[in-house]
Design a protein around this motif. Sequence first.
Motif, PDB file in Angstrom:
ATOM      1  N   LEU A   1     -11.664  -5.850  -5.272  1.00 19.82           N
ATOM      2  CA  LEU A   1     -11.192  -4.901  -3.973  1.00 19.82           C
ATOM      3  C   LEU A   1     -10.038  -4.266  -4.411  1.00 19.82           C
ATOM      4  O   LEU A   1      -9.799  -3.182  -4.127  1.00 19.82           O
ATOM      5  CB  LEU A   1     -10.931  -5.996  -2.847  1.00 19.82           C
ATOM      6  CG  LEU A   1     -12.408  -6.313  -2.221  1.00 19.82           C
ATOM      7  CD1 LEU A   1     -11.677  -7.271  -1.071  1.00 19.82           C
ATOM      8  CD2 LEU A   1     -13.028  -5.238  -1.507  1.00 19.82           C
ATOM      9  N   PHE A   2      -9.249  -4.868  -5.266  1.00 17.02           N
ATOM     10  CA  PHE A   2      -7.802  -4.130  -5.601  1.00 17.02           C
ATOM     11  C   PHE A   2      -8.373  -2.979  -6.421  1.00 17.02           C
ATOM     12  O   PHE A   2      -7.705  -1.969  -6.187  1.00 17.02           O
ATOM     13  CB  PHE A   2      -6.671  -5.419  -6.204  1.00 17.02           C
ATOM     14  CG  PHE A   2      -5.854  -4.262  -6.933  1.00 17.02           C
ATOM     15  CD1 PHE A   2      -4.795  -3.969  -6.258  1.00 17.02           C
ATOM     16  CD2 PHE A   2      -5.933  -4.374  -8.390  1.00 17.02           C
ATOM     17  CE1 PHE A   2      -3.552  -3.297  -7.113  1.00 17.02           C
ATOM     18  CE2 PHE A   2      -4.715  -3.700  -9.069  1.00 17.02           C
ATOM     19  CZ  PHE A   2      -3.885  -3.100  -8.559  1.00 17.02           C
ATOM     20  N   ASP A   3      -9.166  -3.169  -7.492  1.00 16.77           N
ATOM     21  CA  ASP A   3      -9.509  -2.064  -8.418  1.00 16.77           C
ATOM     22  C   ASP A   3     -10.109  -0.904  -7.727  1.00 16.77           C
ATOM     23  O   ASP A   3      -9.915   0.114  -7.726  1.00 16.77           O
ATOM     24  CB  ASP A   3     -10.337  -2.540  -9.449  1.00 16.77           C
ATOM     25  CG  ASP A   3     -10.766  -1.723 -10.535  1.00 16.77           C
ATOM     26  OD1 ASP A   3      -9.739  -1.150 -10.886  1.00 16.77           O
ATOM     27  OD2 ASP A   3     -11.789  -1.875 -11.079  1.00 16.77           O
ATOM     28  N   LEU A   4     -11.183  -1.191  -6.852  1.00 19.13           N
ATOM     29  CA  LEU A   4     -11.544  -0.232  -5.871  1.00 19.13           C
ATOM     30  C   LEU A   4     -10.615   0.662  -5.163  1.00 19.13           C
ATOM     31  O   LEU A   4     -10.614   1.808  -5.111  1.00 19.13           O
ATOM     32  CB  LEU A   4     -12.731  -0.921  -4.971  1.00 19.13           C
ATOM     33  CG  LEU A   4     -13.894  -1.216  -5.644  1.00 19.13           C
ATOM     34  CD1 LEU A   4     -14.955  -1.843  -4.615  1.00 19.13           C
ATOM     35  CD2 LEU A   4     -14.650  -0.103  -5.985  1.00 19.13           C
ATOM     36  N   GLY A   5      -9.822  -0.030  -4.589  1.00 15.81           N
ATOM     37  CA  GLY A   5      -8.631   0.607  -3.839  1.00 15.81           C
ATOM     38  C   GLY A   5      -7.730   1.359  -4.642  1.00 15.81           C
ATOM     39  O   GLY A   5      -7.267   2.697  -4.322  1.00 15.81           O
ATOM     40  N   VAL A   6      -7.383   1.063  -5.996  1.00 15.12           N
ATOM     41  CA  VAL A   6      -6.786   2.078  -6.764  1.00 15.12           C
ATOM     42  C   VAL A   6      -7.591   3.203  -6.854  1.00 15.12           C
ATOM     43  O   VAL A   6      -7.071   4.253  -7.056  1.00 15.12           O
ATOM     44  CB  VAL A   6      -6.542   1.296  -8.351  1.00 15.12           C
ATOM     45  CG1 VAL A   6      -6.056   2.308  -9.238  1.00 15.12           C
ATOM     46  CG2 VAL A   6      -5.533   0.040  -7.934  1.00 15.12           C
ATOM     47  N   ASN A   7      -8.711   3.088  -7.034  1.00 15.29           N
ATOM     48  CA  ASN A   7      -9.741   4.201  -7.698  1.00 15.29           C
ATOM     49  C   ASN A   7     -10.403   5.189  -6.551  1.00 15.29           C
ATOM     50  O   ASN A   7     -10.444   6.131  -6.780  1.00 15.29           O
ATOM     51  CB  ASN A   7     -10.762   3.763  -8.610  1.00 15.29           C
ATOM     52  CG  ASN A   7     -10.239   3.440  -9.954  1.00 15.29           C
ATOM     53  OD1 ASN A   7      -9.809   4.281 -10.663  1.00 15.29           O
ATOM     54  ND2 ASN A   7     -10.460   2.069 -10.347  1.00 15.29           N
ATOM     55  N   MET A   8     -10.350   4.471  -5.450  1.00 16.15           N
ATOM     56  CA  MET A   8     -10.767   5.033  -4.340  1.00 16.15           C
ATOM     57  C   MET A   8     -10.032   5.103  -2.883  1.00 16.15           C
ATOM     58  O   MET A   8     -10.313   5.892  -1.907  1.00 16.15           O
ATOM     59  CB  MET A   8     -12.189   4.369  -3.801  1.00 16.15           C
ATOM     60  CG  MET A   8     -13.251   4.519  -5.013  1.00 16.15           C
ATOM     61  SD  MET A   8     -14.817   3.535  -4.678  1.00 16.15           S
ATOM     62  CE  MET A   8     -15.196   3.996  -3.237  1.00 16.15           C
ATOM     63  N   GLY A   9      -8.767   4.319  -3.020  1.00 17.72           N
ATOM     64  CA  GLY A   9      -8.021   4.515  -1.934  1.00 17.72           C
ATOM     65  C   GLY A   9      -8.057   3.231  -1.049  1.00 17.72           C
ATOM     66  O   GLY A   9      -9.044   2.713  -1.166  1.00 17.72           O
ATOM     67  N   VAL A  10      -6.976   2.752  -0.835  1.00 14.28           N
ATOM     68  CA  VAL A  10      -6.706   1.102   0.035  1.00 14.28           C
ATOM     69  C   VAL A  10      -7.395   1.496   1.314  1.00 14.28           C
ATOM     70  O   VAL A  10      -7.218   2.243   1.957  1.00 14.28           O
ATOM     71  CB  VAL A  10      -5.288   0.849  -0.155  1.00 14.28           C
ATOM     72  CG1 VAL A  10      -5.069  -0.526   0.744  1.00 14.28           C
ATOM     73  CG2 VAL A  10      -4.764   1.067  -1.459  1.00 14.28           C
TER      74      VAL A  10
ATOM     75  N   ALA B   1       4.854  -0.745 -14.210  1.00 17.52           N
ATOM     76  CA  ALA B   1       3.848  -0.180 -13.843  1.00 17.52           C
ATOM     77  C   ALA B   1       2.978  -1.468 -12.835  1.00 17.52           C
ATOM     78  O   ALA B   1       2.501  -0.940 -11.780  1.00 17.52           O
ATOM     79  CB  ALA B   1       2.848  -0.251 -15.072  1.00 17.52           C
ATOM     80  N   VAL B   2       3.150  -2.653 -13.336  1.00 20.41           N
ATOM     81  CA  VAL B   2       2.701  -3.768 -12.398  1.00 20.41           C
ATOM     82  C   VAL B   2       3.385  -3.462 -11.288  1.00 20.41           C
ATOM     83  O   VAL B   2       2.719  -3.736 -10.036  1.00 20.41           O
ATOM     84  CB  VAL B   2       2.892  -5.097 -13.032  1.00 20.41           C
ATOM     85  CG1 VAL B   2       2.546  -6.262 -11.968  1.00 20.41           C
ATOM     86  CG2 VAL B   2       2.031  -5.147 -14.309  1.00 20.41           C
TER      87      VAL B   2
ATOM     88  N   TYR C   1      -0.906  -0.414  -4.120  1.00 23.80           N
ATOM     89  CA  TYR C   1      -2.127  -0.843  -3.746  1.00 23.80           C
ATOM     90  C   TYR C   1      -2.835  -2.177  -3.487  1.00 23.80           C
ATOM     91  O   TYR C   1      -3.944  -2.517  -3.152  1.00 23.80           O
ATOM     92  CB  TYR C   1      -2.923  -0.436  -5.292  1.00 23.80           C
ATOM     93  CG  TYR C   1      -2.581   1.277  -5.435  1.00 23.80           C
ATOM     94  CD1 TYR C   1      -3.544   2.081  -4.654  1.00 23.80           C
ATOM     95  CD2 TYR C   1      -1.881   1.595  -6.536  1.00 23.80           C
ATOM     96  CE1 TYR C   1      -3.289   3.207  -5.066  1.00 23.80           C
ATOM     97  CE2 TYR C   1      -1.554   2.619  -6.834  1.00 23.80           C
ATOM     98  CZ  TYR C   1      -2.432   3.916  -6.102  1.00 23.80           C
ATOM     99  OH  TYR C   1      -2.014   5.180  -6.332  1.00 23.80           O
ATOM    100  N   TRP C   2      -1.717  -3.078  -3.629  1.00 19.88           N
ATOM    101  CA  TRP C   2      -2.131  -4.468  -3.443  1.00 19.88           C
ATOM    102  C   TRP C   2      -1.891  -4.773  -2.174  1.00 19.88           C
ATOM    103  O   TRP C   2      -1.131  -4.751  -1.483  1.00 19.88           O
ATOM    104  CB  TRP C   2      -1.401  -5.350  -3.853  1.00 19.88           C
ATOM    105  CG  TRP C   2      -1.658  -7.017  -3.930  1.00 19.88           C
ATOM    106  CD1 TRP C   2      -0.955  -7.759  -3.149  1.00 19.88           C
ATOM    107  CD2 TRP C   2      -2.697  -7.477  -4.768  1.00 19.88           C
ATOM    108  NE1 TRP C   2      -1.812  -9.216  -3.288  1.00 19.88           N
ATOM    109  CE2 TRP C   2      -2.784  -9.060  -4.255  1.00 19.88           C
ATOM    110  CE3 TRP C   2      -3.733  -7.210  -5.550  1.00 19.88           C
ATOM    111  CZ2 TRP C   2      -3.817  -9.815  -4.656  1.00 19.88           C
ATOM    112  CZ3 TRP C   2      -4.666  -8.123  -5.896  1.00 19.88           C
ATOM    113  CH2 TRP C   2      -4.731  -9.504  -5.204  1.00 19.88           C
ATOM    114  N   ASN C   3      -3.068  -5.512  -1.568  1.00 21.11           N
ATOM    115  CA  ASN C   3      -2.872  -5.830  -0.001  1.00 21.11           C
ATOM    116  C   ASN C   3      -2.725  -7.182  -0.062  1.00 21.11           C
ATOM    117  O   ASN C   3      -3.523  -7.873  -0.531  1.00 21.11           O
ATOM    118  CB  ASN C   3      -4.561  -5.481   0.729  1.00 21.11           C
ATOM    119  CG  ASN C   3      -4.583  -5.959   2.165  1.00 21.11           C
ATOM    120  OD1 ASN C   3      -3.650  -6.671   2.696  1.00 21.11           O
ATOM    121  ND2 ASN C   3      -5.161  -5.226   2.936  1.00 21.11           N
ATOM    122  N   PRO C   4      -1.538  -7.908   0.756  1.00 16.04           N
ATOM    123  CA  PRO C   4      -1.401  -9.308   0.689  1.00 16.04           C
ATOM    124  C   PRO C   4      -2.591 -10.028   1.136  1.00 16.04           C
ATOM    125  O   PRO C   4      -2.678 -11.223   0.815  1.00 16.04           O
ATOM    126  CB  PRO C   4      -0.171  -9.372   1.517  1.00 16.04           C
ATOM    127  CG  PRO C   4       0.432  -7.991   1.619  1.00 16.04           C
ATOM    128  CD  PRO C   4      -0.770  -7.113   1.483  1.00 16.04           C
TER     129      PRO C   4
END
Length: 109
Positions: free
Chosen positions: A100-109, A75-76, A83-86
């Motif tokens: 920002l990562f958490d927001l990207g997961v929930n709202m889109g990167v 899962a990680v 979803y992780w942006n370097p």
Amino acid sequence: MSARADKAVRFMLRNETYDYDKNPHKPINEGDGKEYTFWGLTKEDDEKYLPVPFRTLWDLYEYSKKDLKGAIDVAVGVYIKGYWNPRYDELINERLAIRLFDLGVNMGV
């Protein structure tokens, strides 16, 4: 994978499934409008990011019953790949990167 990315995903997993630490084998959720989810992952993640031999989240769910640590690592990896942006690693503030990562997961990167 960076230590920051790993920390962000594990933080997010605890937020996605509120009883993740107490009940990591919680069944797949079918009621959030994304067909089904497991640990916050959706059917879309099935098709894009799950590694072989997992074809669906159901496969990952069943695997989690046998090897919880291994399933969490899968899962990680899905979250990092999808979803992780370097560039989050370059931010001075780690908490901001995690948010920002958490927001990207929930709202889109």
